[in-house]
Design a protein around this motif. Sequence first.
Motif, short mmCIF file in Angstrom:
data_model
loop_
_atom_site.label_atom_id
_atom_site.label_comp_id
_atom_site.label_asym_id
_atom_site.label_seq_id
_atom_site.Cartn_x
_atom_site.Cartn_y
_atom_site.Cartn_z
N ARG A 170 0.82 -1.21 0.00
CA ARG A 170 0.00 0.00 0.00
C ARG A 170 0.85 1.27 0.00
O ARG A 170 0.57 2.24 -0.69
CB ARG A 170 -0.92 0.03 1.24
N GLU A 171 1.94 1.24 0.78
CA GLU A 171 2.77 2.44 0.91
C GLU A 171 3.37 2.87 -0.44
O GLU A 171 3.54 4.04 -0.71
CB GLU A 171 3.92 2.21 1.91
N LEU A 172 3.69 1.87 -1.28
CA LEU A 172 4.32 2.19 -2.58
C LEU A 172 3.33 2.08 -3.74
O LEU A 172 3.70 2.31 -4.90
CB LEU A 172 5.52 1.26 -2.82
N ASN A 173 2.09 1.65 -3.41
CA ASN A 173 1.04 1.56 -4.43
C ASN A 173 1.45 0.66 -5.60
O ASN A 173 1.32 1.01 -6.77
CB ASN A 173 0.69 2.97 -4.92
N THR A 174 1.95 -0.54 -5.27
CA THR A 174 2.41 -1.45 -6.32
C THR A 174 2.37 -2.89 -5.80
O THR A 174 2.38 -3.12 -4.59
CB THR A 174 3.86 -1.10 -6.74
N TYR A 175 2.30 -3.83 -6.74
CA TYR A 175 2.43 -5.25 -6.36
C TYR A 175 3.90 -5.60 -6.20
O TYR A 175 4.77 -4.96 -6.81
CB TYR A 175 1.79 -6.15 -7.42
N THR B 173 9.38 -4.73 -6.45
CA THR B 173 8.09 -4.26 -6.96
C THR B 173 7.97 -4.60 -8.44
O THR B 173 8.95 -4.58 -9.17
CB THR B 173 7.94 -2.74 -6.76
N VAL B 174 6.73 -4.90 -8.85
CA VAL B 174 6.53 -5.34 -10.24
C VAL B 174 5.44 -4.54 -10.96
O VAL B 174 5.09 -4.88 -12.09
CB VAL B 174 6.20 -6.85 -10.30
N GLY B 175 4.92 -3.49 -10.33
CA GLY B 175 3.93 -2.65 -11.01
C GLY B 175 2.51 -3.18 -10.84
O GLY B 175 2.12 -3.67 -9.78
N GLY B 176 1.73 -3.09 -11.92
CA GLY B 176 0.31 -3.45 -11.88
C GLY B 176 0.05 -4.92 -12.14
O GLY B 176 0.97 -5.73 -12.30
N ILE B 177 -1.24 -5.26 -12.22
CA ILE B 177 -1.66 -6.67 -12.32
C ILE B 177 -1.20 -7.32 -13.63
O ILE B 177 -0.89 -8.51 -13.67
CB ILE B 177 -3.21 -6.79 -12.13
N THR B 178 -1.12 -6.53 -14.73
CA THR B 178 -0.66 -7.10 -16.02
C THR B 178 0.77 -7.60 -15.89
O THR B 178 1.11 -8.69 -16.36
CB THR B 178 -0.72 -6.02 -17.13
N SER B 179 1.63 -6.79 -15.23
CA SER B 179 3.02 -7.19 -15.02
C SER B 179 3.10 -8.44 -14.16
O SER B 179 3.95 -9.31 -14.38
CB SER B 179 3.80 -6.07 -14.33
#
Length: 429
Positions: free
Chosen positions: A239-244, A279-285
């Motif tokens: 949540r803190e970095l807003n990323t998966y 971190t890997v970004g959004g759900i597509t990544s």
Amino acid sequence: MATEQRPFQLVVFGASGFTGQFVTEEVAREQGAPDRSSPLPWAVAGRSREKLQRVLEKAALKLGRPTLPSEVGVIICDITNPASLDEMAKQATVVLNCVGPYRFYGEPVVKACVENGTSCIDICGEPEFLELMYLKYHEKAAEKGVYIIGSSGFDSIPADLGVIYTRNQMNGTLTAVESFLTVHSGPEGLCIHDGTWKSAIYGFGARSNLRKLRSASNLKPVPLIGTKLKKRWPVSYCRELNTYSIPFLGSDMSVVKRTQRYLYEVLEESPVQYAAYITVGGITSVIKLMFAGLFFLFFVRFGIGRHLLIKFPWLFSFGYFSKQGPTQKQMDGSSFTLTFFGQGYKQGLSTDKLKPNIRICTQVKGPEAGYVTTPIAMVQAAMTLLNDVSDLPKAGGVFTPGAAFSKTKLIDRLGQHGIEFSVISSSEV
């Protein structure tokens, strides 16, 4: 450390390899720094005089120093010839070993350095090799008073010293840290040389060896201070970095845990729990990575699969790894941020049963990880070995960067070379 005068303070072994050429360039920068008050005699070492000469000429051209090739020693030696490695070691105070994969080529260099009273630094990210060298050579290195320090590149100086920095900045007792690595790329994208890809393939292919090694070492568990750090799911949202994020599979966990063991057992400091993620970004990544990961883990189990992975790195890594490595534009456009979320207890408060009541967030930021940050970290670690002798562990041995450098000025040195440590926030809960 060698007390008798040796011809070279630093020798870059494997200088004509892909990473070695960037380490050579970085030593040349350090040697030519305008604020340098004393000379830095150094040499390059490897099998081919012509290739070593070419690397020096390339560095001279890039740095605008035409006399550089005539200022640097050249040592011809071969990993398959122990006598030549002994000769190299005898001429150096510190060897910077850039020849990997270390599981195949690392031990002869460590052996030559220990036997000839020479310190050695490598940039290995292979936990099995690092832990095996400790078991085999720590006592011999201590007898000789030399320092063998592994993983002194991007793997794992930012993570290892980042945890120590976080602990030092906290007004209390740090008990647990999670780190999240974010790699930034420019318009040209990212690329990594396939030497790193090969190390990963061999490492995953021999995971059972690492389990056996750890089981045979029979180490006592380090005590748990404060509440236990919860393990995240293989894919989790930060949540803190807003990323998966997914677990970081490099050597950071192994290295930081070994450092914390040393700090607890030798220096009687409170140990810190640690977990590493990328971190890997959004759900597509996430979906792409899951497919790539399953593909890799399936192939790496079989000899023919490993052969295919090694032969076609670009294909099987979806373009991230190649035999050519990154272009200069790709390196110029890349950087990394390593964010640490720490928790612990305010000064004077008991760590028994109470929930952690203080949090801290710190960061390490730097340029491109593999071929800019790694040479800077390796060379500054070597300069620390040469210059901060009184702040090193009293006896020699085989150390992690955090164990060797926790009391030195290495973090300040890195900051002066573009690898910056900072506190983002600190709060009581």
